[in-house]
Each structure stands twice: as structure tokens, then as C-alpha cells.
Write a protein that holds these residues in place. Sequence first.
Motif, PDB file in Angstrom:
ATOM      1  N   ARG A  80      -6.438   8.618   1.817  1.00 11.66           N
ATOM      2  CA  ARG A  80      -5.445   7.681   1.287  1.00 11.66           C
ATOM      3  C   ARG A  80      -4.029   8.182   1.602  1.00 11.66           C
ATOM      4  O   ARG A  80      -3.169   7.418   2.044  1.00 11.66           O
ATOM      5  CB  ARG A  80      -5.649   7.594  -0.240  1.00 11.66           C
ATOM      6  CG  ARG A  80      -4.737   6.625  -0.955  1.00 11.66           C
ATOM      7  CD  ARG A  80      -5.154   6.535  -2.438  1.00 11.66           C
ATOM      8  NE  ARG A  80      -4.256   5.676  -3.178  1.00 11.66           N
ATOM      9  CZ  ARG A  80      -4.396   4.361  -3.312  1.00 11.66           C
ATOM     10  NH1 ARG A  80      -5.425   3.758  -2.730  1.00 11.66           N
ATOM     11  NH2 ARG A  80      -3.534   3.651  -4.000  1.00 11.66           N
ATOM     12  N   ALA A 132      -5.236   1.192   1.912  1.00 15.93           N
ATOM     13  CA  ALA A 132      -5.032   2.645   1.944  1.00 15.93           C
ATOM     14  C   ALA A 132      -6.310   3.414   1.657  1.00 15.93           C
ATOM     15  O   ALA A 132      -6.431   4.574   2.029  1.00 15.93           O
ATOM     16  CB  ALA A 132      -3.956   3.042   0.928  1.00 15.93           C
ATOM     17  N   TYR A 139       2.537  -4.636  -5.767  1.00 17.47           N
ATOM     18  CA  TYR A 139       1.188  -4.177  -5.523  1.00 17.47           C
ATOM     19  C   TYR A 139       0.193  -5.325  -5.631  1.00 17.47           C
ATOM     20  O   TYR A 139      -0.645  -5.510  -4.772  1.00 17.47           O
ATOM     21  CB  TYR A 139       0.875  -3.105  -6.566  1.00 17.47           C
ATOM     22  CG  TYR A 139       0.132  -1.932  -6.029  1.00 17.47           C
ATOM     23  CD1 TYR A 139       0.518  -1.322  -4.847  1.00 17.47           C
ATOM     24  CD2 TYR A 139      -0.962  -1.404  -6.719  1.00 17.47           C
ATOM     25  CE1 TYR A 139      -0.160  -0.227  -4.359  1.00 17.47           C
ATOM     26  CE2 TYR A 139      -1.633  -0.307  -6.233  1.00 17.47           C
ATOM     27  CZ  TYR A 139      -1.234   0.273  -5.061  1.00 17.47           C
ATOM     28  OH  TYR A 139      -1.911   1.361  -4.578  1.00 17.47           O
ATOM     29  N   ARG A 176      -1.197   6.289   3.997  1.00 18.26           N
ATOM     30  CA  ARG A 176       0.088   5.874   3.423  1.00 18.26           C
ATOM     31  C   ARG A 176       1.262   6.554   4.138  1.00 18.26           C
ATOM     32  O   ARG A 176       2.307   5.939   4.358  1.00 18.26           O
ATOM     33  CB  ARG A 176       0.115   6.183   1.922  1.00 18.26           C
ATOM     34  CG  ARG A 176      -0.910   5.356   1.145  1.00 18.26           C
ATOM     35  CD  ARG A 176      -0.984   5.811  -0.308  1.00 18.26           C
ATOM     36  NE  ARG A 176       0.089   5.251  -1.101  1.00 18.26           N
ATOM     37  CZ  ARG A 176       0.901   5.954  -1.884  1.00 18.26           C
ATOM     38  NH1 ARG A 176       0.785   7.257  -1.965  1.00 18.26           N
ATOM     39  NH2 ARG A 176       1.836   5.351  -2.574  1.00 18.26           N
ATOM     40  N   CYS A 229       0.815  -1.232   0.000  1.00 21.87           N
ATOM     41  CA  CYS A 229       0.000   0.000   0.000  1.00 21.87           C
ATOM     42  C   CYS A 229       0.840   1.270   0.000  1.00 21.87           C
ATOM     43  O   CYS A 229       0.393   2.300  -0.488  1.00 21.87           O
ATOM     44  CB  CYS A 229      -0.980   0.012   1.167  1.00 21.87           C
ATOM     45  SG  CYS A 229      -0.192   0.088   2.782  1.00 21.87           S
TER      46      CYS A 229
END
Lengths: 425, 425
Positions: free
Chosen positions: A403, A366, A316, A407, A290
Motif C-alpha cells: 500500500r 492502493a 476518500y 501511494r 488513494c
Amino acid sequence: MPPKAEQPPARTAFLFGLGDELLRGDHADLNSPYLARILREFGYQVVETRVLPDDQPAMVRALREASQRASLVLTTGGLGPTADDLTRHAAAEAAGVPIEFDEATWQWVLAWYLDSKRVPPESNRRQALLPRGGIALHNVAGTAPGLRLALGSATLFCLPGPPREVEPMVERELIPWLRAQAPDEECRHTLRVFLASLSESQFADEAGPLLDRHDDALVGVTAKAGRLAVTITTLDRTPQAAQHRAEALQAQFVERFGASVYSLDEPDLEQVLGRELIARGVRVTAAESCTLGMVAAALGAVPGISAVLDETYGTYSNAAKTRTLGVPSAVLERFGAVSEPVARAMALGALERSGADLAVSVTGVAGPDGGTPEKPVGLVWFAVAWRGKVLLAESRQFPPASRERVRTWASNWALHALLRVLRSV
Amino acid sequence: MPPKAEQPPARTAFLFGLGDELLRGDHADLNSPYLARILREFGYQVVETRVLPDDQPAMVRALREASQRASLVLTTGGLGPTADDLTRHAAAEAAGVPIEFDEATWQWVLAWYLDSKRVPPESNRRQALLPRGGIALHNVAGTAPGLRLALGSATLFCLPGPPREVEPMVERELIPWLRAQAPDEECRHTLRVFLASLSESQFADEAGPLLDRHDDALVGVTAKAGRLAVTITTLDRTPQAAQHRAEALQAQFVERFGASVYSLDEPDLEQVLGRELIARGVRVTAAESCTLGMVAAALGAVPGISAVLDETYGTYSNAAKTRTLGVPSAVLERFGAVSEPVARAMALGALERSGADLAVSVTGVAGPDGGTPEKPVGLVWFAVAWRGKVLLAESRQFPPASRERVRTWASNWALHALLRVLRSV
């Protein structure tokens, strides 16, 4: 007409940001809060800050008012070479002194241009003008010299506008002056404590009475995405006594917060981590889902990191976790990508593939989409492996505010997890 | 005593940030530049901004002065429930009107608490106090209602402090009021142009007369690490005419700057790139050396990018470039890691390994050490490959100001290179 010599209250400061671009909102006045924090360490109270346009009469009026309301007046901006750079002229007019060409200052400006192999345009001669009785302040990061000048019974410092020019001038000129002004019977000592993986409210809860204000000790805190900077300033009769008090208070924070403390002098967590890795020759890597690249980018910010960093992995998709890190498909299917077994397998796989000594993995949700009741947005799993063994595996539920915040929190957490394990082996 | 009813100049504004925490430097006053940008779109000139302490007499004096120097006075902060929240009382005193409990406002405060299933403390009743003749402004993001009040011949808006509360109140209350005040014969239209891979001085040189100021068109530019935001505001008699003028000017910028223009509405380059990749189903990857993770992290910031992103590569050492991306050792030895052949091989290797359609590679000298006369700090090579072919390979010499600046410039350049190629295939 010079200002009336009324005596402003001792150790009060009045700050100005000068320039149309600030009033237009092109950018915020970030110099004033920076200066306020420096001044606070020397016991100054900022009574007001103003942003003024490139307008000499307005500057003169405001500088005179400020010199009656505060003992120290600081301006930033308006020292450049063009006709709308009016600070030097406004300072001279406010102080009631003529402005004169200063050959020594001109030599500084010339030297700056010579260093960069350019010839100064004629307009730069404006930067060598100095109000009579003023002291020119050397600018190590640009052509605009600063200025110190008596203004009534106050002292005026005029500093450049760009923060990268302001900061060295503050370190080299303002702070030594503030030190020299401090009364003999009063000595201050400032120490820092930097912490990670804590929110500001967790910190306040755990610090408890350590944060109480006293006349002779001030504790300030700033926080961002799990990184906290604590500033401890103490006041006493001798430098030694002030230093001992500051050290005692700093030691209390270190004891209370233990492994959350990552440094006592360096604010950047990644620099602290990177330097310890380099000093010990510990080879590092990161496997990120993430935070894709954020932990790697932080490590890459450390000068000389190439000595201990070979490669990093942005894995990912599930397929990438299997292909590059060797996470078994069966584990991904059974536990899902955001899980302890996958975090562990990612960290071990990164070690194996890169040949590094130390690896961190990050896998989480995220957002804004992709959350479930069992695995909501903000849930992140971490693992740190050292030479073939997982030494840390933990999950956090970060506030799902955005998000970017999830992160950033997760990336800071991962860097701190690396440092915690590094310091334990 | 109410202020004297002198007529301040039309469409001038005076901004205040209120609160001791701003003067202490705990954080910068970010509301004032935000408000300045909004006001500029409506033709207002900000004459001054000030930050004041939580001190009612000081606020009252400054509000009265401001109401004589500007037609619009805006404050942010000091509307909370505690005793040091003095803005409402200062506004009432400055306007010479009594302050009264307002039942309708109290119902808003109650409703806010009910929504979050809490009971308001008694202290919150303070937030329902309203100067007589004032209008309460609904706060959709917090408990503190705002306030609009006549102050002499000026209009005063008092807004909350936290930007997340200020922005919705500006959208819902201030902007409609500004629209309603605009003279009938005057309509404004604002359009944006976002550009990448240009410095501010390159932009200014190439834009030339497009940047000239006219009474009826204003062009503003902000720049950061190669990303530029241009704001075009035009003035005309009808909305249609203003819009047509703005569109014509915008079209001139688009024509002049061509592929440098990445968007007309979205400031974030990574969001523009990510959305176009997702919309077209183009699978993307990145192979990074000096920017290690920065391009990956920017792509990872885009919600939904997982649909087109499988994995990314942080290949710092030569060994990693060979092991993971298949860059031949002979090429690395002959040309060095910072070279066109290596950039090309990295991009092609990333495509092959990931199975993506589009890959960018970045390899350069970020500094501060490692530069040579042939390959100085700041030199960066880029390549973009599309389905097995390199379609772009170029190098840039960025200013070697700092490691972080070189890396940020290079990362932005790489994202824009991806977008340029994406739009060409």
C-alpha cells in the motif's frame, strides 16, 4: 608509536563510524555511504568501512591500520563532550602526538552556546582539545569541532556524528581540501540530472550506451519510487574541458529523457514544482483519493507555498467526491471511483471550488484489498486541469508491492504530472 | 590455512556487509543494524562491523580475524550467481575446507525457478556450491541459499544481501539457532513500549531510574519526531521468570507514562489509531493548515480506513478556513490563524461538514518565515472535537529546527491527540 610511513595507494579512503549506538543497531551508519558518494566524485576508491565501539585502544589500532591501507581516513562520531567521546584522544595517540587545549577552538564552542543563549557545561572544554599539529574544523550546526591531522603518510579527518552536522562540514572543509589535492593535470566536473515517473529498469533500458563506463566519465544512478538522481562526473586536463564534457553528457540525457527531466540541480521534485508555481504566480490545488493528503503534504513542504495554495481536498468516499468536488453520482456509479471520467471530474471540481489555476486529481486502488480483475491493486488514474480544461488524463499500473509503495509512486507521479502541465502552458 | 583455534569471548558477534555497491555508497548497510538488534535480544555484543569489497583475499583475511575476535560471525551479501559473488568461496578458504557442488541445494534453486515458471541460467549452479561441512540455509524469498559453517571455534552464518531475503532467513534459521545455543539456565524475554508526544530528553528525565542498566534487564530507546520505541529485555532462569520480570518493568513504564503510551506491540502510531477507529466504527476527519495533508496521509496509510474516513481538509488560507470549515472571518481577524479559537472552530467545522464523529485540527507556524515574537516558528495549536464538542485544545512550541521537523512533530502530535481523545470517550 606513530604508524610506519608506508605509502598507501593514492586516492584510497578508509571510513569509520564510531560509537556503541551504531553497533547496538540503534541506527545505521548513514554517514559512510554519503561520504563514499562525495569521495567517488573526486576519484577516490573506498577500500573498507568499519563501525567500532567507544574503545580507545581499538580505535588506535584500527586508525593505524587504516593509515597504511588508504591515503585518506575519515571518521564520524565520538566528538561530543562526554567521557565516551574518544575520537580526539584516539587520533592523537594513533599519530603519536600529545593532545592540548586549544583556546581558539574553545572560543567557537563558547560562541555556539552564546548564540543559543546558554552557558556551556564544563564538560564541553573537552571539545576544545586538539592533537598537536592538527587543524580544528568549524562546526556550523553543533558544538563539536572536527579535526584534520596527518597520520603517517595518510590524512585523517574526524567529523561529528549527526548527519546534519557532517554535511556542512564536508561542504566547507572536506570538499575544498579534496579540490586542492587534485593533481593539476586532472580536473573533474560533476553535473546532475533528476528524473521522475520512471523505474530504474525503464531508465536503464532507455539510457542504453549513455550508461557505459569510460575512464574519463562516470554515470551513477539512484532511484526511489519513480524518482531518479543521475550523477555525471567527467575527467579532463582543464576545468573547462571537464565542464564541457559533463555538459555534453548532461545534454544527451536531457535530450533522451525529455519531460521526464524535472531538474538539473534540485533533487526534491516538490521544491522544483513549488518554486515554479510561486515564481509564476500559478495557484494550485490537489484532489486526492488513494494518496489522501500525500500530494498536499508534498506541496506544503515548500517554503512560501501559501502564496499560491489556498486549499486541498482529501476526498476518500464517493459521497465526498460528490459533495466537495461535484463529481456526479451517475458518473461514479457508471464508471466507478477509479476511472478516467471520475479523475477528470475531480480535477475540474477542485479548480472550481478553490478558484485555483491548476489542479491534479488522484484516484486509485492502493490495496492490499479492494482489487478486482478489471481494476487491480496498483491501478491509479490521474488528471490535471488548467483553468477549466483537463490537459492531462492518464492511468498507471504500479507494482502492487505494498500500500505504501503504490501511494508513494502515485503521489510522485501526480507531482510530476502537475509540473509537466505547468511547463506546457 | 584454517584459523588458530583461539577461544573468542562468548556471545560476541562480528558483522560484515559484503559488496562493492556498499563501498561505493549506492546504499547503506541496513542489514548490520537489523542483525545487531536481533543479537542484542539474545545477549550478544557486536564487537565490530565492516563493509568489504568483492575481493576474496580481503574477505578471507577479515573472516579469519573475526573468527578469533568473536564467537559468531555474520555476513550479508555476495551469495548471488555471478563471478563477483565470492562469499561462499571466501568462507571455504577461511575455514580451510574444499567447496563442493551440493545436489540438494541445487534442487532448491531449481524449485525457486520452477515456481516462477523460468529456467535457471547455468550460472546459478554456482549458488549450489557448499563448503565441506557447511549447512545450506533455505532462502524463501530468492535463489541465493545461505550457509552455516564452523570457522575455527566460531560459527559463521552467510546470509544474502537484500533485506527482504535476509529477514525470513534470520527468522527461520538464525533465531532458532540462537535459541538452541542459549544456556539452559538463561532465558530472555523482550517486551516493547511505544510512546508519543515526548522528546527523548523529556523521556529520559521522567523515566529516571527505570533506565538504569542492570545485568539482568536492558532498556533501549529510539526516538524520532516525538515517537519513542522502548525495548525491555530481561534475563532469568526460566522463561516464566524472565517474562514476569519483563512484564513488571513494562508495567512500570506504562504507569509512569500513562497516556503517552500508545501501544505495547505496534510501532506505527497511525496503524494503532486507525485500527482502533475501525474496530469501534468511529468516523474520523482532519482539518489541517501547517501540516497540510500529513495527518490525512498518515490515516490513509491504514488498510481499510475507508470504512471510517470520508474526507479530509487541507485549509491553508484564511479564506479556505472560512469557506470550507465555516471559521468566522471575525475570529480569524481578531485572534489570527494560529490561535486556540481558530483551532477549535476548525475542528468543529470539520465535524459538521464531514458528518464524522471525531476531528482533529492543526494550525501553526511551520517556518522558516512567518514567525513573530508572539507567534514564533514552531508554535502549533491543536483541537480535537467529538460529536459537536471540543474535548482537547492545546498548543505546543516545537523546536524550530526546520519546516519539515516542525510539520512532522505537529503531525505526530495530532495523531496522538486523536488517539488520546478516542480512548477517553
